[in-house]
Write an enzyme that holds these catalytic residues in place. Structure first.
Site: not given
Length: 525
Positions: A171, A194, A208, A210, A339
């Site tokens: 997460s 996830d 984020r 990458d 999730h």
């Protein structure tokens, strides 16, 4: 309404950015892209390292059940621990609301020890994750910086190479791993379980995870439906070199149960009751010497909480707390079942070296129709622990699809089955097949339902629970869906079975016909 939203965002953009700096970690701003955008409208600065209190909990083959807490700020804790520079190091970190001492992290470490000798470090940032979502989404920047500082310490004190580091993040933790990769170049691998969608999907790569954050980045998407109305918590956006979408990545099998069955079935209240009886079961059938040893271990376990008359009271409270905790865990699994499936799939993949094969396909629907089957000549990657063994990794992100089971063990093995029927009858019904092989047998799987015609070949893809190995026989069973007083007979004249992993095809022949609910055995021909 849209105009008001645009104006609001533009006003947010004109507010002077704030910045906070922390020793050894550097400075953090709340300027764009960290806030003031459509994806991140609320401005938050990350908390201090002291408030987040990131902890590094080391498990090794020498201490698989009890962690040793180590710290880069106190490097002697590393040198006194079971950490070995000769081993590869895997960091596992949790997400929003979770904590590093949850069972799933240490269980994953123990499974790894069965496959390889690693330093397994569970990273606990629960003091920074158990807050408002928008705050936690910024606290992961400090989490990532803390992991980077830890790796820098290993590099400085042990000449340790980032090429021996693998970070697994669930997460929000996946994006924390991305922050680490932005600070330490050359990290071997980052696995996103996830990866969190709100405040991260559609943002620039600064925010984020990458592909540039590690030599190899893989992601497992299990809750990628839109936040509204699906309440999807995971990203649908492909962010790795290999992105896996099991069961389509939106709805996982076994996650549509009611809340009571979910609590009982998955990490629920019954697990707490089972745990509470371990001591009683341990004592049964033991010799006096063994019982004394167990009593000593028991005393250590409860940290000598007092004289014997107090121990029963202690364990009564302990069991009550444990039962409550497991009930809450079960409730959590119900609310966020999709999730959480990502880390359960990964954990299962460690001990399933042939399972979780992902097939290349642009969409889940095309995968279900047969696109990508069988694997191309270069092969297919395996979702999870062994994804890095795939030889077809490129700089361009690739998507792969597969199906799983609805409960442990989750791994499934994909076959294509084509059956040609024989007989004089034309009936309405369905037929199943089961595969028997050198590694085991499968249950019955439905191939077709509808009008069954002699001389017609029916095909289906089946995802079975066992890698059957070399197939020896195929069992055929059909059923009439309505009462038929003529007692029709049907048979399988031939069955062709193709293995999705290697493309091998086997042909089996049958003889005669059978009435409904009578097994027919087909052998190689």
């Amino acid at each position: 309404m849209l105009g008001i939203w645009v104006v609001s965002l533009s006003l947010l953009g004109t507010v002077k950015a704030k910045e906070v700096c922390y020793d050894q970690l550097g400075c953090f701003s709340d300027d764009i892209p960290w806030s003031g955008t459509a994806e991140r409208p609320i401005s938050k600065l990350p908390w201090s390292p002291e408030k987040i209190n990131t902890r590094f909990l080391l498990y090794t083959r020498e201490n698989p059940n009890n962690f040793q807490e180590i710290s880069a700020k106190n490097p002697e804790t590393i040198s006194y621990s079971n950490f070995k520079p000769s081993r590869k190091t895997t960091f596992i970190t949790h997400g929003f609301i979770d904590q590093g001492e949850e069972n799933w992290l240490s269980d994953m470490c123990r499974r790894m020890f069965k496959a390889e000798d690693v330093n397994c470090i569970c990273v606990d940032w629960s003091s920074g994750s158990r807050t408002l979502f928008t705050q936690a989404a910024n606290n992961i920047r400090v989490l990532g910086a803390e992991m980077a500082y830890f790796i820098e310490t290993l590099m400085k004190n042990y000449d340790y190479s980032p090429s021996s580091v693998h970070i697994i993040g669930h997460s929000m933790g996946a994006h924390g791993a991305g922050e680490t990769g932005k600070r330490i170049k050359g990290i071997a691998r980052i696995t996103a379980l996830d990866p969190c969608e709100p405040y991260f999907q559609g943002t620039p790569t600064d925010v984020r995870l990458d592909t540039s954050d590690a030599v190899f980045v893989d992601a497992i998407h299990t809750d990628s439906g839109p936040l509204v109305p699906n309440l999807g918590l995971g990203m649908s956006q492909a962010i790795g070199h290999l992105d896996f979408y099991p069961n389509g990545g939106v709805q996982m099998p076994g996650c549509k149960k009611n809340i009571i069955s979910q609590i009982v079935d998955i990490d629920g209240i019954w697990e707490g009751i089972i745990n509470s009886t371990i001591w009683r079961r341990h004592r049964q059938g033991k010799s006096t010497q063994q019982r004394r040893y167990l009593q000593h271990q028991f005393d250590v376990k409860v940290k000598r909480v007092g004289p014997p008359q107090y121990r029963a009271q202690f364990w009564k409270k302990k069991v009550a707390a444990l039962t409550t905790k497991n009930a809450l865990d079960g409730t959590r699994d119900f609310v966020a079942c999709n999730h959480l499936r990502s880390y359960k799939y990964y954990s299962d993949s460690i001990i399933s070296k042939e399972g979780f094969v992902g097939f290349p396909s642009p969409t889940y629907n095309s995968f279900e129709s047969g696109t990508g089957f069988p694997c191309p000549s270069i092969g297919c990657p395996q979702m999870g622990h062994y994804a890095n063994t795939y030889s077809g990794i490129t700089k361009v992100s690739q998507k792969f699809y597969l199906n799983t089971g609805d409960a442990k063990d989750f791994a499934r093995y994909r076959y294509k089955v084509s059956v040609t029927l024989t007989g004089s009858s034309r009936v309405t019904g369905y037929f199943n097949v089961a595969l028997y092989g050198s590694n085991g047998n499968t249950r019955q799987y439905e191939v077709f339902k509808g009008t069954l015609k002699a001389g017609t070949t029916y095909s289906a893809f089946i995802d079975v629970e066992v890698d059957v190995g070399t197939i020896s026989t195929v069992k055929f069973l059909w059923n009439n869906r309505i009462l038929n007083p003529t007692f029709p007979k049907l048979g399988a004249q031939a069955a062709v079975v193709q293995n999705g992993r290697d493309g091998r095809t086997s042909t089996f022949c049958g003889s005669g016909t059978v009435r409904e609910d009578i097994l027919q055995t087909l052998t190689g021909c």
